[in-house]
Scaffold this motif. Sequence first.
Motif, PDB file in Angstrom:
ATOM      1  N   GLN A  84       0.899  -1.233   0.070  1.00  7.42           N
ATOM      2  CA  GLN A  84      -0.061  -0.075  -0.049  1.00  7.42           C
ATOM      3  C   GLN A  84       0.819   1.485  -0.086  1.00  7.42           C
ATOM      4  O   GLN A  84       0.681   2.392  -0.537  1.00  7.42           O
ATOM      5  CB  GLN A  84      -0.842   0.065   1.173  1.00  7.42           C
ATOM      6  N   GLU A  85       2.114   1.027   0.549  1.00 13.89           N
ATOM      7  CA  GLU A  85       3.009   2.360   0.538  1.00 13.89           C
ATOM      8  C   GLU A  85       3.505   2.758  -0.819  1.00 13.89           C
ATOM      9  O   GLU A  85       4.037   3.792  -0.592  1.00 13.89           O
ATOM     10  CB  GLU A  85       3.994   2.337   1.794  1.00 13.89           C
ATOM     11  N   ASP A  86       3.247   1.799  -1.768  1.00 14.40           N
ATOM     12  CA  ASP A  86       3.828   2.056  -2.962  1.00 14.40           C
ATOM     13  C   ASP A  86       2.825   3.048  -3.605  1.00 14.40           C
ATOM     14  O   ASP A  86       3.188   3.379  -4.867  1.00 14.40           O
ATOM     15  CB  ASP A  86       3.717   0.999  -3.718  1.00 14.40           C
ATOM     16  N   SER A  87       1.638   3.399  -3.352  1.00 12.83           N
ATOM     17  CA  SER A  87       0.848   4.264  -4.085  1.00 12.83           C
ATOM     18  C   SER A  87       0.980   5.395  -3.994  1.00 12.83           C
ATOM     19  O   SER A  87       1.668   6.094  -3.157  1.00 12.83           O
ATOM     20  CB  SER A  87      -0.476   3.984  -3.145  1.00 12.83           C
ATOM     21  N   ALA A  88       1.226   6.193  -5.343  1.00 12.04           N
ATOM     22  CA  ALA A  88       1.912   7.345  -5.424  1.00 12.04           C
ATOM     23  C   ALA A  88       1.977   7.638  -6.987  1.00 12.04           C
ATOM     24  O   ALA A  88       1.432   6.578  -7.772  1.00 12.04           O
ATOM     25  CB  ALA A  88       3.488   7.330  -5.285  1.00 12.04           C
ATOM     26  N   VAL A  89       2.213   8.832  -7.593  1.00  7.58           N
ATOM     27  CA  VAL A  89       2.578   8.799  -8.803  1.00  7.58           C
ATOM     28  C   VAL A  89       3.996   8.804  -9.330  1.00  7.58           C
ATOM     29  O   VAL A  89       4.708   9.388  -8.454  1.00  7.58           O
ATOM     30  CB  VAL A  89       2.037  10.286  -9.206  1.00  7.58           C
ATOM     31  N   TYR A  90       4.145   7.976 -10.149  1.00  8.16           N
ATOM     32  CA  TYR A  90       5.560   7.671 -10.453  1.00  8.16           C
ATOM     33  C   TYR A  90       5.843   8.466 -11.896  1.00  8.16           C
ATOM     34  O   TYR A  90       5.216   8.595 -13.001  1.00  8.16           O
ATOM     35  CB  TYR A  90       5.848   6.331 -10.999  1.00  8.16           C
ATOM     36  N   LEU A  91       6.637   9.478 -11.668  1.00  3.72           N
ATOM     37  CA  LEU A  91       7.285  10.728 -12.964  1.00  3.72           C
ATOM     38  C   LEU A  91       8.429  10.052 -13.529  1.00  3.72           C
ATOM     39  O   LEU A  91       9.610   9.662 -12.867  1.00  3.72           O
ATOM     40  CB  LEU A  91       7.349  11.880 -12.411  1.00  3.72           C
ATOM     41  N   CYS A  92       8.420  10.228 -14.916  1.00  2.00           N
ATOM     42  CA  CYS A  92       9.633   9.954 -15.440  1.00  2.00           C
ATOM     43  C   CYS A  92       9.952  11.375 -16.159  1.00  2.00           C
ATOM     44  O   CYS A  92       9.287  12.068 -16.263  1.00  2.00           O
ATOM     45  CB  CYS A  92       9.375   8.784 -16.763  1.00  2.00           C
ATOM     46  N   ALA A  93      11.398  11.437 -16.292  1.00  3.60           N
ATOM     47  CA  ALA A  93      11.790  12.693 -16.745  1.00  3.60           C
ATOM     48  C   ALA A  93      13.095  12.208 -17.674  1.00  3.60           C
ATOM     49  O   ALA A  93      13.828  11.479 -17.391  1.00  3.60           O
ATOM     50  CB  ALA A  93      12.187  13.826 -15.952  1.00  3.60           C
ATOM     51  N   SER A  94      13.499  13.063 -18.761  1.00  3.67           N
ATOM     52  CA  SER A  94      14.532  12.969 -19.760  1.00  3.67           C
ATOM     53  C   SER A  94      15.264  14.365 -19.777  1.00  3.67           C
ATOM     54  O   SER A  94      14.660  15.324 -19.782  1.00  3.67           O
ATOM     55  CB  SER A  94      14.336  12.251 -20.834  1.00  3.67           C
ATOM     56  N   SER A  95      16.520  14.132 -20.058  1.00  2.65           N
ATOM     57  CA  SER A  95      17.394  15.500 -20.324  1.00  2.65           C
ATOM     58  C   SER A  95      18.294  15.107 -21.364  1.00  2.65           C
ATOM     59  O   SER A  95      18.601  13.978 -21.729  1.00  2.65           O
ATOM     60  CB  SER A  95      17.870  16.140 -19.187  1.00  2.65           C
ATOM     61  N   SER A  96      18.797  16.041 -22.411  1.00  7.28           N
ATOM     62  CA  SER A  96      19.372  15.717 -23.435  1.00  7.28           C
ATOM     63  C   SER A  96      20.765  15.413 -23.363  1.00  7.28           C
ATOM     64  O   SER A  96      21.426  14.870 -24.319  1.00  7.28           O
ATOM     65  CB  SER A  96      19.287  17.130 -24.423  1.00  7.28           C
ATOM     66  N   THR A  97      21.401  15.926 -22.224  1.00  5.24           N
ATOM     67  CA  THR A  97      22.649  15.295 -22.023  1.00  5.24           C
ATOM     68  C   THR A  97      22.646  14.816 -20.673  1.00  5.24           C
ATOM     69  O   THR A  97      21.814  14.722 -19.737  1.00  5.24           O
ATOM     70  CB  THR A  97      23.905  16.583 -22.257  1.00  5.24           C
ATOM     71  N   GLN A  98      24.058  14.609 -20.172  1.00  8.39           N
ATOM     72  CA  GLN A  98      24.292  14.006 -18.926  1.00  8.39           C
ATOM     73  C   GLN A  98      24.820  15.200 -18.004  1.00  8.39           C
ATOM     74  O   GLN A  98      25.011  14.954 -16.880  1.00  8.39           O
ATOM     75  CB  GLN A  98      25.656  12.873 -19.013  1.00  8.39           C
TER      76      GLN A  98
END
Lengths: 115, 114
Positions: A84-98
Amino acid sequence: GAGVSQSPRYKVAKRGQDVALRCDPISGHVSLFWYQQALGQGPEFLTYFQNEAQLDKSGLPSDRFFAERPEGSVSTLKIQRTQQEDSAVYLCASSSTQLRGDEQYFGPGTRLTVT
Amino acid sequence: AQTVTQSQPEMSVQEAETVTLSCTYDTSESDYYLFWYKQPPSRQMILVIRQEAYKQQNATENRFSVNFQKAAKSFSLKISDSQLGDAAMYFCGISGGGADGLTFGKGTHLIIQP
């Protein structure tokens, strides 16, 4: 061009089930991040990929969480034996370089509800 | 470990007025970046403004500007001529720590009164 997309947008899982969350970053982006955002909180870092290499997984809350990006593009976040504690919004993000100062482009998130 | 504190859970401002959102942070790094991201209801987070810690000049982006006080570890966001479309959650964040991701505060909910 297309932004970061995530699927599914909503996921309901019974406690103990395994789930897989998908992230399609912006094409050509080197860096990919996963965050967990609990209700009423800011996003919390989970893990970071540079191309196919997972360089930082210090934010993963337990060994039930696993992420991969095998070909350096699409990424999957897997949660085993959901709680139950895993309930959340999971966001992914990307960026063009490191580079750390780069803008991160966020997806719409996957809202996970564990019942 | 890095921390980010946003002490204002909610702020309200009249349309066309100016509002300032507060953010303080703690880090042991000398080289880092600070960010303000906006999260509109049911929409994606988008970057509002970014500041490099080694640059003394405050960043500005149209109606958005920051007041960066490095010694005080303060990074406030000023929104001028507030518009209805500015209504959102605003998150302050910092990069450059042990993890390669951003560390965010808990956010400030900005309400724009028409």
